[in-house]
Design an enzyme around this catalytic site. Structure first.
Site, PDB file in Angstrom:
ATOM      1  N   GLU A 184       0.816  -1.224   0.000  1.00  0.00           N
ATOM      2  CA  GLU A 184       0.000   0.000   0.000  1.00  0.00           C
ATOM      3  C   GLU A 184       0.847   1.271   0.000  1.00  0.00           C
ATOM      4  O   GLU A 184       0.476   2.271  -0.619  1.00  0.00           O
ATOM      5  CB  GLU A 184      -0.969   0.001   1.187  1.00  0.00           C
ATOM      6  CG  GLU A 184      -2.104  -1.021   1.072  1.00  0.00           C
ATOM      7  CD  GLU A 184      -1.674  -2.445   1.394  1.00  0.00           C
ATOM      8  OE1 GLU A 184      -0.550  -2.634   1.882  1.00  0.00           O
ATOM      9  OE2 GLU A 184      -2.469  -3.377   1.148  1.00  0.00           O
TER      10      GLU A 184
ATOM     11  N   HIS B  11     -11.556  -5.724   8.167  1.00  0.00           N
ATOM     12  CA  HIS B  11     -12.355  -5.578   6.944  1.00  0.00           C
ATOM     13  C   HIS B  11     -13.618  -4.754   7.162  1.00  0.00           C
ATOM     14  O   HIS B  11     -14.484  -4.721   6.295  1.00  0.00           O
ATOM     15  CB  HIS B  11     -12.758  -6.947   6.387  1.00  0.00           C
ATOM     16  CG  HIS B  11     -11.625  -7.743   5.821  1.00  0.00           C
ATOM     17  ND1 HIS B  11     -10.615  -8.235   6.596  1.00  0.00           N
ATOM     18  CD2 HIS B  11     -11.350  -8.125   4.548  1.00  0.00           C
ATOM     19  CE1 HIS B  11      -9.762  -8.897   5.832  1.00  0.00           C
ATOM     20  NE2 HIS B  11     -10.176  -8.835   4.579  1.00  0.00           N
TER      21      HIS B  11
END
Lengths: 415, 326
Positions: B60, B129
């Protein structure tokens, strides 16, 4: 030497104890690993099967120019350190000892290349024609980036270690796309598939300390995956503030390139001729689309990390002494004199130019204007922002409230 | 007008961006042949090729960092972060580099990067999540943060983010990806300004401010409150940075009561900022303290108990009860 510096695909399996010993020797300036060196500390010019060809492109004027640049930036370093000691700069990050690594690599770059420095690349800035007085803005606390990178293709200094390395790879990915755009435009136009712009590459600087940052790893993965035209230029100056390079790595940093699948080369970072040759080779192959290279310039930070540092607390002065004996300027001076390429007049002129630069920098530093905080309001966003507008309006009103109070106080003082 | 889901609307918005701007490109993990874990980029690589729909390494910081570099070279990268809880390896690049580049270059450089982050809970997923980290980014000057709650906004907001010269984070309400609605692909209409809040339902007794996934919840709560004779105004904030305080203030001056609800923890959250600002702007109009409804001060809990964590209709109604008790 030479071709052996190019990566082999096999891990060489050197015993770790041997390696640590080699690193200890390396810190004293005698690296056991293969290292490209053309100009020895005694000023004699050696040869290299791969890189001599690049060194042979240099003419006497180039070599005198390298010396002049290195001397200039060293003089600048002395002046900036003095300015910090006199309270004119908040901090200074000295580069003394790393002149060859910076001038050699910077001079190998071309105007169309884009350079991402860390925060010590004053020598590279000089080669990119950055106004050195502007470079001091950041250290005087009047700007977080004192120059417009678009003028020189020399990016702002980045202080968060290694954060600039993925920027460099992304920029290089942009260059790749530009070339594809140009090629497809050429096809559309029916003109030959040559791009109008000269081919460009990116070079990004970081140090042995920053090599431990995850961003360096991620950058190298991206660079390798997309075969980006980027040269990773690591100045291994052996000390990350107080921590020696042996804490950052147990193998020569250049060897890490093997793991990413591109060449890694260790070069004598105090040898401006070798640094220039290796960097020119790396940038040329990057521009030709042959992908990234990692260059490890084996050098030494002779001074402190910054003016806030005290190297006597963590290293022996004898170590500094051994490295001073490998001084990048002295060895080139020896060579120039021995070859009859420069005389006393030349060196005197270089000294005078350095003093002139120092005087210019000193004067300009004093004259650097303190910005208005309104510019910070203006530059937070590109487009209009209601919160910024609201806070600026409040600030204006608040500031205006002091005007009337200040005047009677002045009158009182005058009385 | 076309009926489509939020996921499809973003897909169409991205398609429009790639079509209209030759320097736009998408970057992210699994966004190519797979079309992203939520299929938001489905079919785009086939249409625009691998140079413009880029499957990246799983990194990322590398995604955001290289996007910054591409934008410095004149490109418009639209990055997908796979899940809210996975943005943090890129947090350094977003907050220390992306947010500050324009400022630290004295306005010389612009980095118009777009970052898409599916966020929020309610999908029964595993750890990391289901989070709502928007306040962490809202606290960082230099970033803009928007979040659509319906397909029409989703279609236009992603394009407006791409058109903006500042870096924009688009938080996408993942549990509403399959929510269907009408999209006018010809004109944004009242959604022309992505940073303006929308009054979705008018009311006179209390205001409920929400955004993203909680918008349908607030509308349902308002309907339920109407049965008790309470007229509740519902505002979809749409933009989290900047916040359209004018619209909220105007509403509160009319209703006198304000509830702010979000999935993110209440402590240090957007609700606190709105409460503080509205207390300053509409103090004399308030009949009750501003009440926040949000997640608890704990890591997002396991899926089997997330219903106890997430603000729902009853939690908003309970907050309204409290507001009316003053």
């Amino acid at each position: 030497m030479g071709a052996t510096h190019l990566p082999s695909t096999e891990f060489d399996g050197t015993d770790i104890e041997d390696r640590l010993e080699a690193e200890a020797e390396a810190r004293l300036g005698d690296p056991a690993e293969p290292m490209v060196q053309l100009l020895a500390p005694d000023g004699t010019l050696g040869s290299d099967p791969v890189f001599s060809e690049y060194a042979e492109r240099l003419n006497p004027e180039d070599l005198r120019g390298f010396y002049a640049d290195m001397a200039k930036i060293r003089r600048f370093d002395v002046e900036a350190t003095a300015l910090q000691r006199q309270g004119q700069l908040a901090l200074w990050v000295p580069l003394t000892g790393q002149e060859a690594a910076q001038i050699g690599s910077g001079r190998a770059s071309q105007p169309q290349d884009y350079i991402f420095p860390t925060y010590r690349e004053h020598g590279v800035a000089l080669t990119r024609n950055v106004d050195l007085a502007e470079l001091l803005r950041q250290f005087r606390g009047v700007s977080n980036g004192g120059w417009n990178p678009k003028d020189t293709n020399f990016h702002l200094y980045t202080l968060v270690l290694a954060a600039q390395t993925p920027h460099a790879v992304g920029y290089a990915m942009g260059i790749q796309r530009d070339q594809k755009f140009a090629a497809s435009a050429a096809i559309t136009d029916g003109t030959p598939g040559q791009t109008a712009e000269p081919k460009a590459a990116v070079m990004v600087y970081f140090g042995d300390g920053a090599s431990s940052e995850g961003d360096v790893h991620e950058s190298m993965v991206f660079a390798s995956s997309y075969n980006a035209p980027v040269v990773f230029f690591c100045q291994n100056n052996h000390w990350a503030i107080s921590v020696p390079s042996s804490v950052q790595t147990r193998v020569p940093l250049a060897n890490r390139a093997k793991g990413y699948g591109f060449p890694g080369i260790r070069v004598d970072g105090n040898d401006v001729v070798a640094v220039h040759a290796v960097t020119e080779w790396a940038l040329e192959r990057a521009r030709q689309g042959e992908g990234p290279v990692l260059i490890e310039a084996f050098t030494y930070r002779v001074g402190a990390h910054t003016t806030a540092d005290d190297p006597t607390k963590y290293r022996e002065s004898a170590e500094e002494g051994r490295w001073r004996a490998k001084d990048p300027l002295e060895r080139l001076e020896k060579y120039l004199r021995a070859q009859g390429l420069a005389d006393d007049d030349f060196f005197e002129r270089v000294r005078a130019d350095g003093d002139e630069l120092a005087a210019y920098v000193r004067k300009t530093t004093h004259d650097l204007e303190t910005p208005d905080i309104r510019t910070a309001f203006a530059n937070t966003y590109v487009e209009a922002h209601p919160l910024v507008a609201e806070e600026l309006a409040w600030f204006e009103e608040y500031s205006a409230g002091f005007v009337d109070e200040a005047e009677p106080a002045d009158t009182e003082a005058a009385n | 007008m076309t009926t489509m889901t939020i996921a499809k609307a973003i897909n169409e918005g991205l398609r429009a961006t790639l079509t209209n701007n030759p320097r736009a490109l998408l970057m992210g993990e699994d966004i190519g042949p797979l079309g992203g874990v939520y299929r938001v980029t489905d079919g785009l690589i086939a249409e625009f090729g691998a140079d413009r729909v880029v499957d990246t390494p799983l990194a990322e910081s590398g995604i955001i960092g290289t996007a910054i570099g591409l934008s410095l070279r004149g490109y418009l990268p639209v990055c997908e972060i796979q899940f809210d809880g996975f943005v943090f390896p890129g947090f350094n690049q977003i907050t220390t580099q992306l947010a500050k580049m324009h400022s630290r270059s004295n306005g010389n450089l612009t980095v118009p990067v777009v970052i898409r982050i599916p966020y929020g809970g309610g999908i029964g997923s595993i750890e990391h999540h289901s989070e709502s980290p928007e306040a962490l980014f809202a606290h960082t000057a230099g970033l803009r943060i928007i979040t659509p709650s319906n397909p029409h906004d989703a279609y236009w907001m992603i394009q407006q983010a791409a058109d903006c010269q500042d870096p924009v984070i688009v938080f996408e309400p993942k549990r509403r990806y399959w929510l269907k609605g009408e999209v006018d692909t010809e004109t944004p209409g009242t959604s022309a300004d992505p940073f303006k809040a929308h009054v979705l339902r008018e009311g006179t007794d209390a205001t409920v401010v929400v955004y993203g996934p909680l918008v349908p919840v607030a509308l349902a709560a308002a309907n339920a409150a109407a049965e008790d004779g309470r007229s509740v105004e519902v505002i979809d904030l749409r933009s989290i940075s900047p916040i359209d305080f004018d619209t909220v203030t105007e509403s509160v001056k009319k209703t006198g009561r304000l509830i702010v609800a979000h999935e993110a923890p209440t402590f240090g959250g957007i609700g606190g900022e709105i409460a503080a600002r509205i207390s300053e702007r509409a103090f004399h109009s308030l009949e009750a303290p501003v009440i926040r409804v949000g997640g608890f001060h704990m890591p997002y809990p396991v899926a089997k108990v997330e219903e106890d964590y997430l603000p729902d209709i009853d939690r908003i109604l309970e907050a309204l009860d409290r507001a009316f008790s003053y």
